[in-house]
Design a protein around this motif. Structure first.
Motif, PDB file in Angstrom:
ATOM      1  N   LEU A 182       0.812  -1.218   0.000  1.00  0.00           N
ATOM      2  CA  LEU A 182       0.000   0.000   0.000  1.00  0.00           C
ATOM      3  C   LEU A 182       0.846   1.269   0.000  1.00  0.00           C
ATOM      4  CD1 LEU A 182      -2.847  -1.098   2.438  1.00  0.00           C
ATOM      5  CD2 LEU A 182      -2.950  -0.896  -0.061  1.00  0.00           C
ATOM      6  N   VAL A 183       1.937   1.270   0.766  1.00  0.00           N
ATOM      7  CA  VAL A 183       2.805   2.444   0.765  1.00  0.00           C
ATOM      8  C   VAL A 183       3.521   2.567  -0.573  1.00  0.00           C
ATOM      9  CG1 VAL A 183       4.822   3.542   1.805  1.00  0.00           C
ATOM     10  CG2 VAL A 183       3.111   2.442   3.263  1.00  0.00           C
ATOM     11  N   SER A 184       4.037   1.462  -1.068  1.00  0.00           N
ATOM     12  CA  SER A 184       4.734   1.492  -2.355  1.00  0.00           C
ATOM     13  C   SER A 184       3.783   1.871  -3.486  1.00  0.00           C
ATOM     14  CB  SER A 184       5.372   0.129  -2.643  1.00  0.00           C
ATOM     15  OG  SER A 184       6.321  -0.216  -1.655  1.00  0.00           O
ATOM     16  N   PHE A 322      -5.540  -7.158  -7.548  1.00  0.00           N
ATOM     17  CA  PHE A 322      -6.567  -7.290  -6.516  1.00  0.00           C
ATOM     18  C   PHE A 322      -7.878  -6.667  -6.991  1.00  0.00           C
ATOM     19  CE2 PHE A 322      -8.487  -4.694  -3.002  1.00  0.00           C
ATOM     20  CZ  PHE A 322      -9.241  -5.712  -2.444  1.00  0.00           C
ATOM     21  N   ARG A 323      -7.788  -5.489  -7.558  1.00  0.00           N
ATOM     22  CA  ARG A 323      -8.978  -4.815  -8.078  1.00  0.00           C
ATOM     23  C   ARG A 323      -9.617  -5.630  -9.206  1.00  0.00           C
ATOM     24  NH1 ARG A 323     -10.316  -1.208 -12.078  1.00  0.00           N
ATOM     25  NH2 ARG A 323     -11.798   0.447 -11.533  1.00  0.00           N
ATOM     26  N   ASP A 324      -8.786  -6.162 -10.103  1.00  0.00           N
ATOM     27  CA  ASP A 324      -9.305  -6.996 -11.191  1.00  0.00           C
ATOM     28  C   ASP A 324     -10.081  -8.187 -10.646  1.00  0.00           C
ATOM     29  OD1 ASP A 324      -8.187  -5.379 -13.136  1.00  0.00           O
ATOM     30  OD2 ASP A 324      -6.369  -6.599 -13.349  1.00  0.00           O
ATOM     31  N   LEU A 325      -9.535  -8.814  -9.615  1.00  0.00           N
ATOM     32  CA  LEU A 325     -10.209  -9.976  -9.029  1.00  0.00           C
ATOM     33  C   LEU A 325     -11.568  -9.593  -8.456  1.00  0.00           C
ATOM     34  CD1 LEU A 325      -7.278 -11.802  -7.202  1.00  0.00           C
ATOM     35  CD2 LEU A 325      -8.667 -12.706  -9.080  1.00  0.00           C
ATOM     36  N   ALA A 326     -11.622  -8.451  -7.776  1.00  0.00           N
ATOM     37  CA  ALA A 326     -12.896  -8.011  -7.203  1.00  0.00           C
ATOM     38  C   ALA A 326     -13.922  -7.760  -8.299  1.00  0.00           C
ATOM     39  CB  ALA A 326     -12.688  -6.746  -6.367  1.00  0.00           C
ATOM     40  N   PHE A 327     -13.501  -7.124  -9.382  1.00  0.00           N
ATOM     41  CA  PHE A 327     -14.429  -6.855 -10.484  1.00  0.00           C
ATOM     42  C   PHE A 327     -14.835  -8.143 -11.195  1.00  0.00           C
ATOM     43  CE2 PHE A 327     -13.411  -2.361 -10.086  1.00  0.00           C
ATOM     44  CZ  PHE A 327     -14.618  -1.768 -10.456  1.00  0.00           C
ATOM     45  N   ARG A 373      -8.731  -5.099   6.228  1.00  0.00           N
ATOM     46  CA  ARG A 373      -9.580  -3.948   5.950  1.00  0.00           C
ATOM     47  C   ARG A 373      -8.849  -2.890   5.107  1.00  0.00           C
ATOM     48  NH1 ARG A 373     -14.115  -2.293   9.162  1.00  0.00           N
ATOM     49  NH2 ARG A 373     -14.693  -0.103   8.819  1.00  0.00           N
ATOM     50  N   ARG A 374      -7.540  -2.775   5.280  1.00  0.00           N
ATOM     51  CA  ARG A 374      -6.777  -1.787   4.517  1.00  0.00           C
ATOM     52  C   ARG A 374      -6.858  -2.078   3.025  1.00  0.00           C
ATOM     53  NH1 ARG A 374      -1.101  -2.853   7.230  1.00  0.00           N
ATOM     54  NH2 ARG A 374      -1.900  -4.944   6.735  1.00  0.00           N
ATOM     55  N   LEU A 375      -6.696  -3.333   2.674  1.00  0.00           N
ATOM     56  CA  LEU A 375      -6.747  -3.722   1.268  1.00  0.00           C
ATOM     57  C   LEU A 375      -8.143  -3.495   0.701  1.00  0.00           C
ATOM     58  CD1 LEU A 375      -4.659  -4.842  -0.689  1.00  0.00           C
ATOM     59  CD2 LEU A 375      -5.406  -7.148  -0.079  1.00  0.00           C
TER      60      LEU A 375
END
Length: 438
Positions: A182-184, A322-327, A373-375
């Motif tokens: 997340l920081v990177s 991660f976003r792709d997987l959620a979609f 929760r951060r992710l």
């Protein structure tokens, strides 16, 4: 929605749909005598309520001094100009109007920054404020022979060089893989934005580079890039200072990216690459056009169109997978329900309220059920526009509202509902790839 109408099929069709739905009460019987009409006040009530507060994660301590310095930079730009500019000070009325608008935008952003719910949101609004204030300050300085196009180009070159230095020095180290990601991701995305703003290649520039307004708008872009760079540098330094002899995470992140790419490629095998008609996204004999299902299928699918080639930004790639997987989870779940016969249309204000409540509940549940929760926040924070856009559009209706004409708004609620439900399983898969127990 963020700054402009999204360039998807949804955005294009919405331009026409808005003209149809904005004044349904004036269309009389044109839409047919059998159309279900709803009372606008009941629709307004159904579309009102609390919006979940979901801020983007930034797991480092952002120093108050850094935030204050960003605000002071914007305010000092405004202080350098004798506002409001009079006709005597600036005879050109068009310039006064343009710069006056920039000042208004800047002050609105500065006010928003004070009210921002999270550190990442506060930094973002301050960056925007600095873009507007520097536009004004540079344009005014140009009229007084105190700024030039060459000076703007020189500063842009410096920003780009500093971005390259930051990227060369950045390393993936830390104890917590999710925190490292997340920081990177923030450092990489902000450095990339800084580079883009400092290229001075924006095709939407409106004024000649050798004019006061041309110098102003280009200087504003470079300042926006400089602000991105300053934020990336500060967050990187704060993160590094919080670590003590941390191990390298490059191999962990690189392996996670490869694993997640393989997983998403497998999920995409059953999803068409590109289509001409969203009806082709589900196997059904029904014509879905004009239904919330049509809108949501198209919206979710449009977010799955893109390359999966690895880039130099490993953390950004992991976040994107991660976003792709959620979609993908959201799309497949919705497609299954549509193929089972659901269209998600509404025939009453109560059903509108139910669709909205489902979206809110899905977001809240996603935050509770996700093992990190951060992710979860990283994706959800950027998708709440579905809820707020639908609320705002429904609130603009008056008189009698044709229920079937609300497919865009209900489609927004539905898109957010399905995406939020896809976040927890996507989160678990991502944590597994990072070697984190979930």
């Amino acid at each position: 929605m963020t700054d402009e109408l999204r360039l998807t099929r949804r955005g294009t069709l919405a331009l026409g749909g808005a003209a149809l739905t904005a004044g349904c009460s004036d269309l009389g019987g044109l839409l047919g005598p059998n159309e279900v009409r709803l009372d606008a006040s009941a629709v307004h009530e159904a579309a009102s309520g609390e919006v979940p507060t979901v801020t983007e994660p930034l797991p480092v301590d952002v120093a108050t001094d850094h935030v204050d310095a960003s605000r002071e930079s914007a305010e000092s730009d405004l202080d350098a100009v004798p506002l409001p500019l009079s006709a005597e000070e600036l005879p050109n009325g068009t310039m006064r109007w343009v710069l006056g608008n920039e000042v208004e935008h800047a002050r609105a952003q500065l006010e928003s920054a004070s009210e921002a719910a999270g550190a990442r949101e506060r930094l973002s609004t301050l960056r925007h404020a600095r873009e507007h204030t520097h536009y004004v300050a540079a344009a005014w300085a140009y009229t007084n022979d105190e700024a030039s196009a060459d000076g703007v180009r020189d500063r842009a070159t410096t920003v780009r060089e500093d971005v390259e230095a930051l990227r060369e020095d950045w390393t993936y180290v830390g104890e917590d893989p999710v925190r490292v990601v997340l920081v990177s991701d923030a450092v990489e995305s902000w450095a990339g934005a800084a580079r883009r703003y400092a290229t001075l290649g924006d095709p939407t520039f409106q004024y000649r580079p050798d004019s006061a307004l041309g110098v102003g708008e280009r200087a504003g872009d470079v300042e926006h890039g400089h602000a991105y760079l300053a934020d990336a540098t500060h967050v990187g330094e704060q993160f590094s200072a919080s670590l003590s002899d941390p191990p390298s995470m490059r191999e962990t992140l690189t392996d996670a990216r490869a694993s997640l790419t393989e997983t998403i490629e497998s999920r995409l095998e059953s999803i068409p690459d590109d289509i001409d008609d969203p009806n082709d996204l589900a196997e059904t004999d029904r014509d879905l056009e004009g239904t919330p299902a049509y809108v949501a299928l198209d919206e979710l699918h449009s977010n799955l169109i893109g390359g999966l080639e690895p880039t130099d930004d490993v953390a950004m790639d992991v976040v994107e997978r991660f976003r792709d997987l959620a979609f993908a989870e959201a799309f497949v779940s919705l497609r299954d329900r549509v193929e089972s016969g659901e269209t998600f249309g509404v025939t009453s204000a109560e059903e509108i309220g139910d669709r909205r409540a489902a979206a809110v509940s899905a977001v809240e549940s996603a935050l509770e059920e996700s093992p990190d929760r951060r992710l979860a926040r990283r994706t959800l924070a950027n998708e709440l526009w579905h809820l707020t856009d639908a609320d705002e559009t429904l609130a603009r209706h008056d008189g009698a509202v044709v229920a079937d004409a609300l497919h865009w708004e209900i489609g927004d609620y539905l898109s957010l509902t399905m995406l939020a439900r896809g976040v927890p399983p996507a989160c678990r898969t991502t944590l597994d790839a990072l070697g984190v127990e979930s």
